[in-house]
Scaffold this active site. Structure first.
Site, mmCIF file in Angstrom:
data_model
loop_
_atom_site.group_PDB
_atom_site.id
_atom_site.type_symbol
_atom_site.label_atom_id
_atom_site.label_comp_id
_atom_site.label_asym_id
_atom_site.label_seq_id
_atom_site.Cartn_x
_atom_site.Cartn_y
_atom_site.Cartn_z
ATOM 1 N N PHE A 37 0.812 -1.693 -0.014
ATOM 2 C CA PHE A 37 -0.291 -0.093 0.034
ATOM 3 C C PHE A 37 0.747 1.366 0.371
ATOM 4 O O PHE A 37 1.194 2.198 -1.188
ATOM 5 C CB PHE A 37 -1.164 0.173 1.094
ATOM 6 N N ASP A 59 10.794 -6.538 -3.391
ATOM 7 C CA ASP A 59 9.236 -7.013 -2.763
ATOM 8 C C ASP A 59 8.832 -8.077 -2.537
ATOM 9 O O ASP A 59 9.165 -9.284 -4.119
ATOM 10 C CB ASP A 59 7.671 -6.496 -3.631
ATOM 11 N N PHE A 105 10.898 -0.142 3.343
ATOM 12 C CA PHE A 105 9.133 -0.520 3.881
ATOM 13 C C PHE A 105 8.488 -1.992 4.361
ATOM 14 O O PHE A 105 7.054 -1.956 4.942
ATOM 15 C CB PHE A 105 7.893 -0.329 2.552
ATOM 16 N N THR A 149 6.672 2.781 12.769
ATOM 17 C CA THR A 149 5.011 3.203 13.622
ATOM 18 C C THR A 149 4.514 3.882 14.858
ATOM 19 O O THR A 149 5.257 3.728 15.924
ATOM 20 C CB THR A 149 4.120 1.498 12.906
ATOM 21 N N ASP A 150 3.589 4.895 14.768
ATOM 22 C CA ASP A 150 3.122 4.819 16.266
ATOM 23 C C ASP A 150 2.855 3.978 16.851
ATOM 24 O O ASP A 150 2.949 4.217 18.016
ATOM 25 C CB ASP A 150 2.127 6.191 15.846
ATOM 26 N N GLU A 151 2.437 3.296 16.528
ATOM 27 C CA GLU A 151 2.038 2.084 17.453
ATOM 28 C C GLU A 151 3.569 1.294 18.534
ATOM 29 O O GLU A 151 2.575 0.474 19.129
ATOM 30 C CB GLU A 151 1.039 0.469 16.235
ATOM 31 N N TYR A 173 2.803 -7.467 16.251
ATOM 32 C CA TYR A 173 3.155 -6.538 14.876
ATOM 33 C C TYR A 173 3.585 -5.292 15.477
ATOM 34 O O TYR A 173 4.864 -4.673 15.210
ATOM 35 C CB TYR A 173 1.961 -5.875 14.260
ATOM 36 N N LYS A 177 8.112 -4.606 15.087
ATOM 37 C CA LYS A 177 8.446 -3.118 14.274
ATOM 38 C C LYS A 177 8.953 -2.189 15.495
ATOM 39 O O LYS A 177 9.956 -1.750 14.827
ATOM 40 C CB LYS A 177 6.995 -2.244 14.031
ATOM 41 N N ASN A 202 -1.867 5.962 11.632
ATOM 42 C CA ASN A 202 -2.889 4.768 10.747
ATOM 43 C C ASN A 202 -3.000 5.737 8.870
ATOM 44 O O ASN A 202 -3.540 6.730 9.091
ATOM 45 C CB ASN A 202 -4.061 5.225 10.482
ATOM 46 N N TYR A 230 -15.190 -3.079 16.182
ATOM 47 C CA TYR A 230 -14.238 -4.107 17.359
ATOM 48 C C TYR A 230 -15.097 -3.211 18.245
ATOM 49 O O TYR A 230 -14.954 -2.353 18.258
ATOM 50 C CB TYR A 230 -13.529 -4.002 17.501
ATOM 51 N N HIS A 299 -6.743 -4.616 22.450
ATOM 52 C CA HIS A 299 -6.856 -3.728 21.449
ATOM 53 C C HIS A 299 -6.013 -1.868 22.469
ATOM 54 O O HIS A 299 -6.651 -1.540 23.319
ATOM 55 C CB HIS A 299 -8.372 -3.635 21.297
#
Ligand code: NAD
Ligand code: TYD
Length: 358
Positions: A37, A59, A105, A149-151, A173, A177, A202, A230, A299
């Site tokens: 993406f 890839d 990526f 990532t911000d996660e 995940y 990361k 996101n 969810y 979550h």
């Protein structure tokens, strides 16, 4: 040394230390995961905006990698696709040797899949990043951008994460990361590899595999299928239009400082229910398509970023959220053959297992 000479020398040292980095110029760029993406949007952006650039796209073409995402760029002589795995040390060594910079990526990217089966996340996101870093170190790469990532910060009920906040990832995940993020940093500290890390929020936009909130809900709504929310639907994400993200990475590639991490956020915090309502209203679909389902395990409640650091350097998002959402929804409406093909085979098996109660 005289007093004035001492001050002159001091001023010179201060100037060297504080003078902003000269802009980094890239000729051959190795992009990994460029059939996914964000990677495909990024390659298109770079080929359109940098005349002299050459891009190699490495890839593996996992379920999320799709050569069709770059069909319009495939014949461009400045673009070369290599089908392979970032965990393959021989291949990464050969491709890094030809390149001035790497943007990594490539990753397994979906939280729900990491909860079901974390194995590939550990392998690709951590070991694959390690293989790229090793090749970059060996060949003295000019710049290594690790797409984090911000996660990695985990969840927060209030306030915004800054780059020097502790990392508290909570899914397999985000933990994989975070491992890659800090591994890349360690190559800067230990080997002085010119690493820069980006942590975006996101993303939404065209070419997103239809398993993430916005791409899944838009395509389901177009087919009058239920939208599985969810838990209570009040989890918050900061939404970033993918083209803003691409521009930010291009900016960081040129202007980011070695050894630094940069948050990239859209400044568009929305609950999942707000996103769901926008999609239903934009497509003129009934509220009855909204279905509350069992919550995701572990979550994260809310992600939020401070983007002060990158703003000070000179970048800010420029696409208004409402317009970008309308453009995105219209893209999925107008590109049905692109996503219809994906919603078959492996996808259906995953979907059935993930959304058993639908
Ligand atoms: P995606 O799942 O759409 O694409 C991932 C790409 O990586 C695919 O083309 C896949 O084939 C490729 N890939 C996977 N394993 C590989 C391997 N071992 N070797 C080579 N290629 C491999 O993901 P995305 O949403 O485009 O995300 C891209 C990057 O941005 C990821 O690193 C992700 O963690 C990060 N990120 C994503 C978001 C988001 O909202 N999507 C936000 C912040 C950061
Ligand atoms: P997602 O797009 O998977 O991104 P991430 O978990 O990496 O932030 O999910 C975004 C939010 O949407 C998250 O709070 C989980 C929620 N969500 C649903 O409610 N239903 C779904 O079917 C999916 C895929 C996500």
């Amino acid at each position: 040394m005289t007093f004035s000479r001492f001050f002159f020398t001091l001023k010179f040292i201060v100037l060297i230390v504080h003078y902003p980095n000269e802009e980094f110029c890239v000729q051959t760029l190795l992009v990994t995961g460029g059939a996914g993406f964000i990677g495909s949007n990024f390659i298109r952006h770079m080929l359109k905006t940098h005349e002299d650039i050459r891009i190699i796209n490495l890839d593996k073409l996992t379920y999320a990698g799709n050569p069709e995402n770059l069909k319009d760029m495939a014949a461009d002589p400045r673009y070369r696709f290599v089908h392979g795995d970032i965990c393959d040390g021989i291949l990464t060594d050969a491709l890094v040797r030809e390149s001035d910079a790497v943007i990594n990526f490539a990753a397994e990217s979906h939280v729900d899949r990491s909860i079901g089966k974390p194995d590939d996340f550990i392998q690709t996101d951590i070991f694959g990043t390690f293989q790229l870093l090793e090749a970059a170190r060996k060949h003295g790469i000019g710049r290594f951008i690790q797409i984090s990532t911000d996660e990695v910060y985990g969840s927060t009920e209030d306030g915004c994460f800054r780059e020097d906040d502790p990392l508290m990832p909570s899914s397999p995940y985000s933990a994989s990361k975070a491992g890659a993020d800090r591994l890349a940093y360690s190559y800067f500290v230990t080997y002085r590899l010119p690493v820069v890390i980006t942590r975006a929020s996101n993303n939404f936009g065209p070419y997103q595999y239809p398993e993430k909130l916005i791409s899944l809900f838009v395509t389901n709504a177009l087919d009058d299928l239920p939208l599985p929310v969810y838990g209570d639907g009040l989890n918050v994400r900061d939404w970033l239009f993918v083209l803003d993200h691409c521009e930010a990475i291009d900016f960081i590639l040129r202007k980011g400082e070695d050894g630094e991490a940069y948050n990239i956020g859209g400044g568009n915090e929305r609950t999942n229910l707000e996103i769901t309502d926008i999609i239903l209203q934009t497509l003129g679909k009934p509220d009855s398509l909204k279905k509350f389902v069992e919550d995701r395990k572990g979550h994260d409640r809310r992600y939020a970023l401070s983007i002060e650091k990158i703003e000070k350097l000179g970048w800010r998002p420029r696409h208004p959220f409402g317009e970008a959402m309308r453009e995105t929804i219209a893209w999925y409406r107008d590109n049905r053959p692109w996503w219809e093909k994906l919603k078959s085979g492996e996808y259906l098996a995953y979907y059935k297992k993930q959304y058993q109660t639908l």
